[in-house]
Scaffold this motif. Structure first.
Motif, short mmCIF file in Angstrom:
data_model
loop_
_atom_site.label_atom_id
_atom_site.label_comp_id
_atom_site.label_asym_id
_atom_site.label_seq_id
_atom_site.Cartn_x
_atom_site.Cartn_y
_atom_site.Cartn_z
N LYS A 78 1.06 -1.07 -0.31
CA LYS A 78 0.17 -0.23 -0.17
C LYS A 78 1.06 1.35 -0.44
N TYR A 79 1.53 1.57 0.83
CA TYR A 79 2.98 2.54 1.12
C TYR A 79 4.43 1.82 0.90
N THR A 80 4.86 2.76 0.10
CA THR A 80 6.52 2.10 0.46
C THR A 80 6.99 3.31 1.79
N MET A 81 7.62 2.53 2.43
CA MET A 81 8.38 3.20 3.86
C MET A 81 9.35 4.57 3.53
N GLU A 82 9.45 4.82 2.22
CA GLU A 82 9.68 5.88 2.05
C GLU A 82 8.63 7.17 2.14
N THR A 83 7.41 6.86 2.12
CA THR A 83 6.58 7.47 1.71
C THR A 83 5.85 7.39 3.24
N ILE A 84 5.93 6.61 4.33
CA ILE A 84 5.69 6.52 5.69
C ILE A 84 6.55 7.23 6.14
N ALA A 85 8.31 7.56 6.22
CA ALA A 85 8.67 7.98 7.13
C ALA A 85 8.35 9.56 6.60
N LEU A 86 8.21 10.60 5.13
CA LEU A 86 8.19 11.40 4.62
C LEU A 86 6.98 12.35 5.35
N VAL A 87 6.15 11.54 5.49
CA VAL A 87 5.40 12.15 5.65
C VAL A 87 4.85 11.87 6.86
N GLY A 88 5.18 11.25 7.68
CA GLY A 88 5.56 11.42 9.12
C GLY A 88 6.02 11.99 10.31
N LEU A 89 7.61 12.49 9.61
CA LEU A 89 8.27 12.77 9.73
C LEU A 89 8.55 14.92 10.02
N LEU A 90 8.07 14.77 8.00
CA LEU A 90 7.97 15.92 7.92
C LEU A 90 7.28 17.11 8.26
N PHE A 139 12.70 20.90 -2.33
CA PHE A 139 14.04 20.19 -2.84
C PHE A 139 13.56 19.10 -3.17
N MET A 140 12.12 18.31 -3.41
CA MET A 140 12.16 16.91 -3.67
C MET A 140 10.57 16.58 -3.92
N LYS A 141 10.47 16.06 -4.71
CA LYS A 141 9.16 15.41 -5.62
C LYS A 141 8.34 14.84 -3.98
N LEU A 142 6.47 15.21 -4.43
CA LEU A 142 6.28 14.54 -3.55
C LEU A 142 5.38 14.03 -4.72
N SER A 143 5.01 12.50 -4.15
CA SER A 143 3.64 12.26 -4.77
C SER A 143 2.14 12.85 -4.45
N ARG A 144 0.91 12.94 -5.30
CA ARG A 144 -0.14 13.30 -4.87
C ARG A 144 -0.18 12.50 -3.70
N GLU A 145 -0.74 11.32 -3.02
CA GLU A 145 -1.00 10.98 -2.14
C GLU A 145 -0.48 11.62 -0.81
N GLU A 146 1.32 12.02 -0.65
CA GLU A 146 1.97 12.39 0.16
C GLU A 146 1.36 13.83 0.14
N ALA A 147 1.40 14.47 -0.49
CA ALA A 147 1.04 16.28 -0.38
C ALA A 147 0.10 16.76 -0.03
N MET A 148 -1.25 15.17 -0.37
CA MET A 148 -2.59 15.29 0.16
C MET A 148 -2.34 14.90 1.47
N ALA A 149 -1.54 13.97 2.08
CA ALA A 149 -1.88 13.54 3.83
C ALA A 149 -1.07 14.80 3.82
N ILE A 150 0.23 15.40 3.71
CA ILE A 150 0.60 16.33 4.47
C ILE A 150 -0.18 17.27 4.82
N ASN A 151 -0.75 17.98 3.64
CA ASN A 151 -1.32 19.40 3.43
C ASN A 151 -2.47 19.12 4.53
N TRP A 152 -3.75 18.17 4.17
CA TRP A 152 -4.28 17.69 5.62
C TRP A 152 -4.88 16.95 6.73
#
Length: 200
Positions: A78-90, A139-152
């Motif tokens: 469902k989600y890569t470890m990169e995505t999970i770490a990125l949205v959680g930490l940032l 700094f780096m490109k976000l996927s649409r779902e990563e951007a939506m998660a952080i945004n909301w």
């Protein structure tokens, strides 16, 4: 954990998982900012030096647990470890260089003393979740779902939603179309109210 241990753990999780182009430049930016010294709030949760970094780790850990509970051994499909770490930490990178310390008079043992307290000085008034997306995207490109998660990630506490019917409809659509946004919001609330001391 003390402040130095939090910093070390954050950097370890970050470097172990976030590898995309620009990730090292973003980490350098964090290390040159007040990210590892900043509080997470002025007076509510983790309002102490290093509180922002500690909160970011708590949210990452809560998000991992939520996703493992929800998807069991299929979480990585469902989600890569990169995505999970990125949205959680940032998710709260918007709070970098956001707080400052001022002094005020407070009565201590029937005598007035000058004590420090945190205030907000927002030099980039771009919002909250949307500001985090803006900074990361520099700094780096976000996927649409990563951007939506952080945004909301603030959910119903987002200024765009409070008292705004159309904002609530937009949030509902975001949570429906991008489940990671709902999971991140839930992790943020759990970290805030279950893992961290509330002061007000």
């Amino acid at each position: 954990m003390n402040k130095d241990e939090c910093k070390e753990l954050f950097i370890s999780i970050y470097r172990d998982n976030i590898k995309r182009d620009g990730s090292e430049k973003l980490l350098e930016y964090l290390m040159s900012s007040d990210f590892f010294d900043a509080p997470c709030s002025t007076r509510f949760h983790n309002c102490f030096e290093g509180g922002l970094c500690e909160h970011s780790i708590h949210v990452y850990e809560r998000l991992m647990k939520i996703l493992k509970d929800e998807f069991k051994d299929k979480v990585n499909s469902k989600y890569t470890m990169e995505t999970i770490a990125l949205v959680g930490l940032l998710h709260d990178i918007c709070k970098v260089n956001y707080y400052k310390v001022e002094m005020r008079n407070t009565k201590v043992n029937n005598a007035w003393e000058q004590v420090p307290f945190y205030t907000v000085e927002d030099s980039l008034p771009y919002g909250h979740g949307e500001k985090s997306v803006y900074i990361i995207s520099g700094f780096m490109k976000l996927s649409r779902e990563e951007a939506m998660a952080i945004n909301w990630h603030m959910g119903g506490f987002d200024a765009r939603v409070l008292g705004n019917t159309s904002g609530g409809m937009t949030l509902r659509q975001a949570f429906n179309d991008y489940p990671l946004a709902f999971f991140l919001h839930t992790a943020d609330m759990m970290a805030t109210y279950l893992d961290e001391k509330q002061t007000d």
